[in-house]
Design a protein around this motif. Sequence first.
Motif, short mmCIF file in Angstrom:
data_model
loop_
_atom_site.label_atom_id
_atom_site.label_comp_id
_atom_site.label_asym_id
_atom_site.label_seq_id
_atom_site.Cartn_x
_atom_site.Cartn_y
_atom_site.Cartn_z
N SER A 56 0.79 -1.27 0.44
CA SER A 56 -0.48 0.28 0.02
C SER A 56 0.63 0.99 0.02
N SER A 57 0.39 2.12 -0.68
CA SER A 57 0.69 3.60 -0.41
C SER A 57 1.00 3.98 0.79
N PRO A 58 2.48 5.25 1.33
CA PRO A 58 2.67 5.17 2.38
C PRO A 58 0.77 5.98 2.90
N ASN A 59 1.46 5.86 4.50
CA ASN A 59 -0.14 6.33 5.01
C ASN A 59 0.41 7.36 6.12
N TYR A 60 -0.88 8.39 6.09
CA TYR A 60 -0.80 9.35 6.92
C TYR A 60 0.49 10.28 6.85
N ASN A 61 1.61 10.29 6.33
CA ASN A 61 2.55 11.35 5.65
C ASN A 61 2.29 11.78 5.15
N LYS A 62 1.04 11.20 3.83
CA LYS A 62 0.89 12.35 2.65
C LYS A 62 1.85 12.50 1.71
N PRO A 63 2.42 11.82 1.12
CA PRO A 63 3.37 12.58 0.56
C PRO A 63 3.30 12.84 -0.92
N SER A 64 3.72 13.59 -1.97
CA SER A 64 3.25 13.68 -3.31
C SER A 64 3.68 13.04 -3.75
N GLN A 65 3.18 13.16 -5.34
CA GLN A 65 3.77 12.07 -6.21
C GLN A 65 4.93 11.78 -6.46
N GLU A 66 5.92 12.54 -6.22
CA GLU A 66 7.26 11.82 -6.71
C GLU A 66 7.56 11.13 -5.36
N GLY A 67 6.72 12.05 -3.76
CA GLY A 67 7.93 11.32 -2.81
C GLY A 67 7.28 9.63 -3.30
N ILE A 68 5.73 9.67 -3.29
CA ILE A 68 5.00 8.10 -3.77
C ILE A 68 5.49 7.68 -4.43
N PHE A 69 6.44 7.83 -5.97
CA PHE A 69 7.40 7.18 -7.01
C PHE A 69 8.32 6.83 -6.61
N GLN A 70 9.25 7.63 -5.81
CA GLN A 70 10.78 7.85 -5.21
C GLN A 70 10.38 6.05 -4.28
N HIS A 71 9.32 6.36 -2.98
CA HIS A 71 9.37 5.07 -2.12
C HIS A 71 8.81 3.66 -3.30
N TYR A 72 8.21 3.93 -4.24
CA TYR A 72 7.58 2.85 -4.82
C TYR A 72 9.47 1.79 -6.22
N LYS A 73 10.13 3.30 -5.97
CA LYS A 73 11.53 2.60 -6.74
C LYS A 73 12.32 2.18 -6.16
N LYS A 74 12.23 2.75 -4.88
CA LYS A 74 12.87 2.15 -4.02
C LYS A 74 13.19 0.51 -3.49
N PHE A 75 11.26 0.05 -3.22
CA PHE A 75 11.16 -0.33 -2.71
C PHE A 75 11.24 -1.95 -4.15
N ALA A 76 10.79 -1.38 -4.84
CA ALA A 76 10.42 -2.36 -6.22
C ALA A 76 12.30 -2.91 -6.41
N GLU A 77 13.42 -2.31 -6.02
CA GLU A 77 14.55 -2.98 -6.15
C GLU A 77 14.55 -3.48 -5.38
N ALA A 78 14.00 -3.04 -4.40
CA ALA A 78 14.66 -3.69 -2.76
C ALA A 78 13.64 -5.66 -3.50
N CYS A 79 13.07 -5.38 -3.36
CA CYS A 79 12.30 -6.37 -3.07
C CYS A 79 12.16 -8.04 -4.08
N PRO A 80 12.19 -9.05 -3.34
CA PRO A 80 12.44 -10.25 -4.40
C PRO A 80 11.31 -10.83 -5.31
N LYS A 81 10.63 -10.47 -4.79
CA LYS A 81 9.03 -10.58 -5.87
C LYS A 81 8.68 -10.06 -6.52
N PRO A 82 7.74 -9.61 -7.69
CA PRO A 82 6.77 -8.77 -8.80
C PRO A 82 5.92 -7.83 -7.17
#
Length: 295
Positions: free
Chosen positions: A108-134
């Motif tokens: 899920s997208s980060p809750n409570y912090n209310k990041p900008s769209q760029e923050g959401i993008f960067q969060h998921y980009k980092k997570f996807a790079e580290a995650c061993p599954k799709p």
Amino acid sequence: MSLKNTLQGTGVALVTPFRKNFEVDYDALEKLIDNLIKNGVEYLVSLGTTGETPTLNKTEMVDIINCTVDKVNHRVPVVVGIGGNNTEELLKSIDLFPLDKTVAVLSSSPNYNKPSQEGIFQHYKKFAEACPKPVILYNVPGRTGSNITAETTVRLAHECENIAGIKEASGNMIQCMHILKDRPEEFLVVSGDDHLALPLIACGMDGVISVAANCFPKDFSEMIRSALSLSLHRARKLQYKLLVGMDLLFAENNPAGVKCFLTEMGMIENVLRLPLVPLSPQFHQKVKEFIVKNL
């Protein structure tokens, strides 16, 4: 990796059954899993919001994943929910989860912090790079406090190789159509809203990750398969059979509604962990009446 064939149809956002002493009821979880697979759902999602993950500790989460994949025993695919609003801590936690027998991670997208769209993008980009599954994105603004726009979803889909799909629960059908119009061909798009699953499949979605399928697995999964095969008369008939039941699922809180249904069906104890509480008596009575008339 394409998930469009693997996860087409009905996925179930599993509840976490508790005993009266509030401990996880693994026997009831196994019983629920068998019932869902027997009644035709296509895959299971462990540790979603419906599983009350905010009140589970890390040991319980690991044990629930292990119990789920062992009981499933490769009969259907299993997806695991892993998310958070502290990106660095989330990256450190990935290795704690036993993911070798799972096909994807729902985040899920980060809750409570209310990041900008760029923050959401960067969060998921980092997570996807580290995650061993799709990774399957999960957009649920009603819980997180921020929306993943269609533009951000499409950007993630095209620019991040390990981001393979989205569970869309914004309730905004125009936004959903823009995602469907511009997604990569193999990018999975599923509804996160039971009520809207049928019309969204008509728009081109690949299925649903459902709360309702916990308690209506046969009818709900048949509705989704009918919609996907364009048997719309059959799909609409099942949609309207279940509509009031779906209303009751979300009358107060999820998973209070679905746990009430499952209790009346003899599957689990009607126990939630605070701050969630069981469905109020007035709605509990309506659940009983719906079951008598429709199930």
